[in-house]
Design a protein around this motif. Structure first.
Motif, mmCIF file in Angstrom:
data_model
loop_
_atom_site.group_PDB
_atom_site.id
_atom_site.type_symbol
_atom_site.label_atom_id
_atom_site.label_comp_id
_atom_site.label_asym_id
_atom_site.label_seq_id
_atom_site.Cartn_x
_atom_site.Cartn_y
_atom_site.Cartn_z
ATOM 1 N N ARG A 147 20.132 -15.681 -34.210
ATOM 2 C CA ARG A 147 21.261 -15.589 -33.281
ATOM 3 C C ARG A 147 21.550 -16.987 -32.738
ATOM 4 N NH1 ARG A 147 22.207 -12.324 -27.519
ATOM 5 N NH2 ARG A 147 24.349 -13.065 -27.288
ATOM 6 N N LYS A 150 22.005 -20.879 -26.984
ATOM 7 C CA LYS A 150 22.767 -20.724 -25.745
ATOM 8 C C LYS A 150 24.010 -21.613 -25.740
ATOM 9 C CE LYS A 150 18.759 -19.406 -22.957
ATOM 10 N NZ LYS A 150 17.901 -19.740 -21.799
ATOM 11 N N GLN A 173 17.240 -25.437 -28.031
ATOM 12 C CA GLN A 173 16.845 -24.350 -28.921
ATOM 13 C C GLN A 173 17.136 -24.700 -30.370
ATOM 14 O OE1 GLN A 173 19.128 -21.148 -27.061
ATOM 15 N NE2 GLN A 173 17.218 -20.161 -26.422
ATOM 16 N N GLY A 250 25.143 -11.910 -31.327
ATOM 17 C CA GLY A 250 24.445 -10.796 -30.708
ATOM 18 C C GLY A 250 25.127 -9.464 -30.876
ATOM 19 N N PRO A 277 16.135 -6.049 -30.324
ATOM 20 C CA PRO A 277 16.307 -7.282 -29.544
ATOM 21 C C PRO A 277 16.982 -8.378 -30.353
ATOM 22 C CG PRO A 277 14.033 -7.093 -30.275
ATOM 23 C CD PRO A 277 14.714 -5.805 -30.652
ATOM 24 N N SER A 278 17.705 -9.225 -29.643
ATOM 25 C CA SER A 278 18.384 -10.354 -30.299
ATOM 26 C C SER A 278 18.743 -11.382 -29.232
ATOM 27 C CB SER A 278 19.645 -9.880 -31.034
ATOM 28 O OG SER A 278 20.291 -10.966 -31.657
ATOM 29 N N LYS A 279 17.736 -12.077 -28.716
ATOM 30 C CA LYS A 279 17.973 -13.109 -27.715
ATOM 31 C C LYS A 279 18.644 -14.319 -28.350
ATOM 32 C CE LYS A 279 14.104 -12.030 -24.595
ATOM 33 N NZ LYS A 279 12.912 -12.602 -23.922
ATOM 34 N N LYS A 280 19.350 -15.083 -27.531
ATOM 35 C CA LYS A 280 19.974 -16.300 -28.040
ATOM 36 C C LYS A 280 18.896 -17.266 -28.522
ATOM 37 C CE LYS A 280 24.140 -15.910 -25.238
ATOM 38 N NZ LYS A 280 24.947 -16.465 -24.122
ATOM 39 N N SER A 282 16.977 -16.639 -31.015
ATOM 40 C CA SER A 282 15.865 -15.900 -31.613
ATOM 41 C C SER A 282 15.999 -15.843 -33.132
ATOM 42 C CB SER A 282 15.795 -14.482 -31.048
ATOM 43 O OG SER A 282 16.968 -13.749 -31.379
ATOM 44 N N TYR A 304 10.006 -10.417 -35.539
ATOM 45 C CA TYR A 304 10.934 -10.950 -34.533
ATOM 46 C C TYR A 304 10.270 -12.046 -33.723
ATOM 47 C CZ TYR A 304 14.019 -11.100 -30.450
ATOM 48 O OH TYR A 304 14.851 -11.512 -29.436
ATOM 49 N N PRO A 306 11.220 -14.163 -30.498
ATOM 50 C CA PRO A 306 12.233 -14.206 -29.441
ATOM 51 C C PRO A 306 12.681 -15.606 -29.061
ATOM 52 C CG PRO A 306 10.091 -13.598 -28.548
ATOM 53 C CD PRO A 306 9.955 -13.573 -30.034
ATOM 54 N N THR A 307 11.901 -16.623 -29.417
ATOM 55 C CA THR A 307 12.293 -17.994 -29.102
ATOM 56 C C THR A 307 11.728 -18.925 -30.155
ATOM 57 O OG1 THR A 307 12.035 -19.824 -27.523
ATOM 58 C CG2 THR A 307 10.294 -18.176 -27.571
#
Length: 317
Positions: A147, A150, A173, A250, A277-280, A282, A304, A306-307
């Protein structure tokens, strides 16, 4: 559970005739035969640790695939008093280049078929890791689905939303992804045609010397008129060879992964109340069985992250 020591390693494998072999190493310090692994350095992701430790112990450069399993056990504290809780995360790691030389940690390496390797391994924990690795074929297709990082709040951006760029946090990121993603060996780069999506993976593309190919069917506007077409496009990319990296949004990733998991009977343990889940920033590492006959690639494993920044272990699915 409190964890005192973090480590990572890999089941290092290579093709051999119609099958494959795995690497087992002898450590003179412990006089044991084990799978290559080592402690996480400060500021290092688990994936980076696995690649580095494999190289240091075996001399081979590894390209990671699926996250195989995590082991937890007690080790003596260096002070000599008490014990520490140690966890080791293991990945599938294909040996793509290199050769073994005796080093400070390992004095012998043997390439063995899985049955012979299991007989040689000293510890039951390593045996369980090897069996978990062998539960799926080694010849899986890896798709890296990211994804975008930010990009600030949409309401704060007055221009064309397609041109909304990464924020400073998003750029950090993206820089972290530029370090993390090569551990999984991407060969082609795709992106939804949004500036923030392209910027998220542009650094990886530059390092590979390839262009970022726009994929409108994997943008929110392109996906939702006909999700079946979007899913078919991702599967077509997966079937075209190599390890594709795809940056999307997302509003697409959760539905796409849910649909594939439902279709292929793959459990997504990270989902809560049916929400994927799909954090920015990730990353999903999707593993597919190759197409066979009239059956296209089938999702068999999904991990997955997440970061992309140094973080705890990925949730295993």
């Amino acid at each position: 559970m409190s964890v005192d020591v973090r480590a990572a390693g890999a089941v290092l494998w290579r093709r051999a005739g119609d099958g494959f072999e795995v690497a087992v190493v002898h450590r003179p310090r412990y006089d044991d035969w084990s799978l290559p692994k080592g402690k996480v350095d400060p500021g290092e992701t688990l994936a980076a640790t696995a690649v580095r430790e494999v190289l240091e112990e075996t001399g081979y450069h590894a390209v990671l695939g699926r996250h195989v399993t995590q082991t937890t056990y007690d080790v003596p504290a260096r002070s000599g008093h008490g014990v520490l809780k140690k966890t080791v995360d293991y990945f599938s790691g294909e040996a793509v280049s290199g050769s073994f030389e005796v080093n400070d940690e390992v004095d012998e390496l043997r390439w063995l078929d899985p049955v012979a390797a299991e007989r040689l391994l000293t510890r039951d924990t390593d045996t369980r890791v090897l069996r978990e690795f062998c539960a799926l074929p080694v010849s899986l297709i890896t798709v890296l689905l990211v994804r975008h990082a930010k990009a600030g709040k949409r309401d704060d951006w007055t221009g064309d939303d397609d041109l909304r760029p990464l924020s400073d946090a998003g750029q950090r990121q993206a820089d972290a992804l530029r370090t993390l993603l090569p551990c999984f060996g991407p060969t082609r780069v795709f992106s939804a045609p949004r500036l923030r999506c392209v910027q998220t993976v542009r650094g990886v593309a530059e390092d590979l010397g390839v262009d970022v190919r726009h994929e409108n069917l994997l943008s929110e506007e392109g996906y939702w008129p006909d999700p079946v077409l979007g899913i078919a496009r991702l599967l077509a990319i997966a079937g075209d060879g190599g390890t594709p990296l795809i940056a999307s949004q997302g509003g697409v990733i959760p539905d796409l992964i849910s649909a594939l998991a439902d279709r292929d009977g793959t459990e997504l343990a990270a989902a809560r109340a049916g929400v994927v889940p799909s954090k920015k920033g990730s990353l999903w590492v999707l593993s597919f069985l190759p197409a066979s006959g009239d059956v296209g690639p089938r999702l068999t494993s999904a991990d997955y992250y997440p970061t992309p920044l140094p973080a705890p272990a990925p949730t295993r699915h």
